[in-house]
Design an enzyme around this catalytic site. Sequence first.
Site, PDB file in Angstrom:
ATOM      1  N   GLN A 135      86.761  61.218  -6.813  1.00 42.70           N
ATOM      2  CA  GLN A 135      86.598  59.788  -7.081  1.00 42.70           C
ATOM      3  C   GLN A 135      86.128  59.032  -5.848  1.00 42.70           C
ATOM      4  OE1 GLN A 135      86.763  58.415 -10.011  1.00 42.70           O
ATOM      5  NE2 GLN A 135      87.596  60.154 -11.131  1.00 42.70           N
ATOM      6  N   LYS A 175      80.088  62.943 -11.294  1.00 44.65           N
ATOM      7  CA  LYS A 175      80.675  61.605 -11.114  1.00 44.65           C
ATOM      8  C   LYS A 175      79.855  60.779 -10.134  1.00 44.65           C
ATOM      9  CE  LYS A 175      85.387  63.327 -11.824  1.00 44.65           C
ATOM     10  NZ  LYS A 175      85.949  62.936 -13.122  1.00 44.65           N
ATOM     11  N   ASP A 180      90.566  65.986  -2.123  1.00 48.18           N
ATOM     12  CA  ASP A 180      89.874  65.976  -3.399  1.00 48.18           C
ATOM     13  C   ASP A 180      89.151  64.630  -3.463  1.00 48.18           C
ATOM     14  OD1 ASP A 180      89.040  65.658  -5.978  1.00 48.18           O
ATOM     15  OD2 ASP A 180      91.002  66.003  -6.901  1.00 48.18           O
ATOM     16  N   HIS A 236      95.222  65.054  -9.808  1.00 46.72           N
ATOM     17  CA  HIS A 236      94.558  65.519 -11.022  1.00 46.72           C
ATOM     18  C   HIS A 236      94.983  66.975 -11.237  1.00 46.72           C
ATOM     19  CE1 HIS A 236      91.093  66.858 -13.477  1.00 46.72           C
ATOM     20  NE2 HIS A 236      90.862  65.586 -13.737  1.00 46.72           N
ATOM     21  N   CYS A 285      94.360  63.917 -17.264  1.00 52.16           N
ATOM     22  CA  CYS A 285      94.583  65.153 -16.513  1.00 52.16           C
ATOM     23  C   CYS A 285      95.520  64.923 -15.334  1.00 52.16           C
ATOM     24  CB  CYS A 285      93.267  65.753 -16.027  1.00 52.16           C
ATOM     25  SG  CYS A 285      92.264  66.383 -17.360  1.00 52.16           S
TER      26      CYS A 285
HETATM   27  C1  LIG Z   1      90.667  63.001  -8.715  1.00 58.10           C
HETATM   28  C2  LIG Z   1      89.946  64.048  -9.499  1.00 58.10           C
HETATM   29  N1  LIG Z   1      90.020  65.326  -9.090  1.00 58.10           N
HETATM   30  C3  LIG Z   1      89.378  66.311  -9.742  1.00 58.10           C
HETATM   31  C4  LIG Z   1      88.605  66.051 -10.841  1.00 58.10           C
HETATM   32  C5  LIG Z   1      87.923  67.189 -11.504  1.00 58.10           C
HETATM   33  O1  LIG Z   1      86.534  67.064 -11.458  1.00 58.10           O
HETATM   34  P1  LIG Z   1      85.679  68.158 -12.261  1.00 58.10           P
HETATM   35  O2  LIG Z   1      86.200  68.143 -13.660  1.00 58.10           O
HETATM   36  O3  LIG Z   1      84.290  67.715 -12.171  1.00 58.10           O
HETATM   37  O4  LIG Z   1      85.937  69.474 -11.606  1.00 58.10           O
HETATM   38  C6  LIG Z   1      88.506  64.735 -11.312  1.00 58.10           C
HETATM   39  C7  LIG Z   1      87.727  64.367 -12.496  1.00 58.10           C
HETATM   40  O5  LIG Z   1      87.870  64.849 -13.596  1.00 58.10           O
HETATM   41  C8  LIG Z   1      89.182  63.722 -10.617  1.00 58.10           C
HETATM   42  O6  LIG Z   1      89.123  62.455 -11.033  1.00 58.10           O
END
Ligand SMILES: Cc1ncc(COP(=O)(O)O)c(C=O)c1O
Lengths: 413, 413, 151, 151
Positions: free
Chosen positions: B210, B233, B207, B129, B371
């Site tokens: 998910q 999430k 990370d 991401h 993203c």
């Molecule tokens: C794999 C992954 N990493 C990072 C994020 C970023 O999460 P957040 O926007 O809550 O910081 C997301 C979701 O948007 C994600 O799916």
Amino acid sequence: MNDFSPATLDIARIRSDFPILSQTVHGKPLVFLDSAASAQKPRAVIDAMVNAMETQYANIHRGLHWMSERTTEAYEATRDDAARLLNAADRAEIVFTRNSTEAINLVAHSYGRGVLKPGQAVLISAMEHHSNIVPWHMLRDDRGIELRIAPITDAGELDIDAFERKLEDGKVGLVSITHMSNVLGTYTPAERIVQIAHAHGAKVLFDGSQAIVHRRIDVQALGCDFYAFTGHKLYGPTGIGVLWARRELLEAMPPFLGGGDMISSVTDERSTWAAAPHKFEAGTPAILEGIGLGAAIRWVEAIGYDAIAAHEQALTEHAMSRLSTIEGLTIIGRAQDRGGVVSFTMAGAHAHDIATLLDRSGIAVRAGHHCAEPLMRRLGIDSTARASFAAYTLPSEIDALADTLTRVREFFG
Amino acid sequence: MNDFSPATLDIARIRSDFPILSQTVHGKPLVFLDSAASAQKPRAVIDAMVNAMETQYANIHRGLHWMSERTTEAYEATRDDAARLLNAADRAEIVFTRNSTEAINLVAHSYGRGVLKPGQAVLISAMEHHSNIVPWHMLRDDRGIELRIAPITDAGELDIDAFERKLEDGKVGLVSITHMSNVLGTYTPAERIVQIAHAHGAKVLFDGSQAIVHRRIDVQALGCDFYAFTGHKLYGPTGIGVLWARRELLEAMPPFLGGGDMISSVTDERSTWAAAPHKFEAGTPAILEGIGLGAAIRWVEAIGYDAIAAHEQALTEHAMSRLSTIEGLTIIGRAQDRGGVVSFTMAGAHAHDIATLLDRSGIAVRAGHHCAEPLMRRLGIDSTARASFAAYTLPSEIDALADTLTRVREFFG
Amino acid sequence: MSLDDLRDLYQEVILQHGRHPSHAGKPATYAATAKGDNPMCGDRVQVFLSYDPAGRIVDPRFDARGCAISIASADLMAEAVAGLAPDEARRVFVRFRDMARTGECADPDETMELLRPLAGVHQYPSRVKCATLPWHALMAALEGEGQATSE
Amino acid sequence: MSLDDLRDLYQEVILQHGRHPSHAGKPATYAATAKGDNPMCGDRVQVFLSYDPAGRIVDPRFDARGCAISIASADLMAEAVAGLAPDEARRVFVRFRDMARTGECADPDETMELLRPLAGVHQYPSRVKCATLPWHALMAALEGEGQATSE
Ligand SMILES: Cc1ncc(COP(=O)(O)O)c(C=O)c1O
Ligand SMILES: Cc1ncc(COP(=O)(O)O)c(C=O)c1O
């Protein structure tokens, strides 16, 4: 006892907006005089958040479906609310942060490291909150940017001549200063500060965490360059704050945090940035909190700053006069232009002990250094007890405070 | 049509926990298949936040009065909840952030700039991401720390041999890698990654944005060094996330943001830091959101990861088999070990158009690059549509998706 | 509004020790010292230790800025640990900390009776640290560390 | 579940232009070009302009990756602005943007009738950008800027 006549506010109606105000503490009705630390939340804010969660929640900005569009609209509407609140020239000048602290850190990182040059200086005052001191210590240690401190007078006002002298060599690139002290209640002379700073080539950031709760802010009239505030003190939820900055400054500043939503494109090799304000808003934002903040702003606007300011002015005068008569009690801070927080010490009683005794009577005040240790040192004290007022504060609550303090005095006498 | 038999979950009861699920969209019952972007909130989370605002709200940590003590307790209890959720060795290893993005940025700043040295490298994967790419671009450009990217196979799995080769020269100080791809659904082989990385002297950050939604996480069993996740999430509110890190790492890392609550002392000249985790939590935290996250964690634990995982596994298999039969539809990502997100493209229909058509039928999916632009480029596509599942997803909702996609196909046919 | 129910926390002995501590003041010489800070509220205490030839604590003293609870706790602590070997003092600390947190003392003895007036803090979570701060400084001084780490 | 009410957005002419645009493709020579990106969803478009001796736009072309709406919009845009002077094209842009946002067109004429099939996007706030993206690229190309700035 109660020689106070309420201003134009319909206090009963205002108080009925706050479910928490009917709570009791230790069997006593809650007397909440700690609003400067964080204000209570009106029903409108609670409802806005609940409504979002119950009827139209989804992640925002990238969603093509109904829920996402509705949530995006509600969240982005708060950017308009904040722009209107501050009289910003452009909604794109509103950057959402977690709180004032993050807003100031954002400036210290992006402007401090990205625009200021080693050898330049940042000027703060002797009555700053740690949130407007520590980021500059870190910037200084990381990038060799000098930190200067403008002194205050014994009355707790900015020493404006000394302030000007700190700017004279032209090295100060940024003045970062409170608009209202969270300990002394002092308002700083904002227009004067901007005038002097700009004359010496420095930009001005106001830490408006306290000021915006009590007074209408017009960033264009002030002429400043950055303005920071925090949602939870303005009757909004935690987790959301605002940095306002002139568009050309935001455009010149590199981003702060990297991630989703703040990019224009990402390849393996490099990232390019979205336009401001999104450049500074990485990741999923505090969506529900943004929606709650919008409701808070609209609640404040519906009451009106004139009524709030008059009410709080009257409360403050009442508090000053009631507390002044208590033997052994010293009010800390005697500025001419001041808002609704009153700090005090009591001979023979430490502020923590005062706070605990008041708490037993249902009265919530704050005690300690109020995240302003250098100010405490300047004043030659370790701590104060602090009562602070909001739109929902009753004059009778100040009477309860004064009466109980008299008993505290006896207790430790 | 519905050859799916629900797992051990009492879905009807679970669904009744979510007020939003009885909403309609464009006159159709809401079919929310966008939980990977952000999950809906159960009543327990909404109630926890409302209850805090209505009965016991005040700023925390420094308050000596009843409201502040109660709020501090409730907020700090979530640190225990998060420590238990991750099986952390110590509650002091839980740092609250706004979201995953800020958690990763915190590591990029404090570990990346404070502990890694120029000449060292950070290793990510080709399916990250943006939140786990952009901070490393910024670190590289700011500090000369190389960024390496481990490739993936055509099935959308980490190429573990190529991954190991990226570590062979011993320059990689940190592996920062997704635990589950938000586009492909792929789980990365976490234990294997840690084993290889540690053998080559690199720390590992997962990370888990998910992964933690679908699977029990045990950071001690994984053996990793950092784990990041985001509250919204995991059925929690926005504005709150968690960085877990080994205590000795947190101790070695300089602070990230400066301000109130993260200091040990502040003088005009310098600041010293509080112990972790407070060192990393500057300013008034997301108090209400922390309280909401605690309720979310307890809600998930009450359902149980085993039941959630089994349910979502079954949903995913059902979705894969239903979608596979739709002409012109291609499922993107065919990993062995995968969680409840399914991305797809359709010949002749752009993902945005698919999402809009589905929305008209009340079905919320996400469409775009998610993203993850570098991953899109690797896959040779611009965008996908993505359906994602949660504990509250019904097999019949997947049937509705499949049926409607068949009609979308005709529409653009 | 009555403050009488505060008497469980502010017993006379605490007010007394808080107002007129008998072990306050930096001694001319000492064998070990350590500071304790509570960054959240600004309380500070420094503990000074001397030992007799057998290694027992002699005339412990402190210098503190803080509330009645923390001063009284420092003063009672000095009384409680005078004459104890370091390990004995550590055990008293553990029992005292438990009592401050729970209000209960599982194995009362003369030392714990001396400290019992402080048990009332358990009702005031934010004040427990006021009572334990001097003890953390004591522990740090016994370990030869200059600074107590906060909990 | 019926998709029929989507016909207001996806009119036949849009599906047609989206599927088989007649002005797509990078020309061998051109006088000006600009790109437009929608960072939120990944849509990209590049517009190529040539001018006749009088300064009017001739055979405008585009290269786009995006949804049916954005392709159809780019194609209809090319049709609408061919033969116009830059200032005329700018005026069409302003009117088109208003129509995309509101669904209304205050002063319909032949050009706006050509573009009217896109008016349905106003019901889908997140899709308005799909329709306006090629126009932003056109404006940037007219200004001689390489990149459209997003709204
Ligand atoms: C794999 C992954 N990493 C990072 C994020 C970023 O999460 P957040 O926007 O809550 O910081 C997301 C979701 O948007 C994600 O799916
Ligand atoms: C003057 C002032 N500045 C900054 C802050 C920091 O606000 P926050 O903790 O919400 O970031 C506060 C309040 O704590 C304050 O009173």
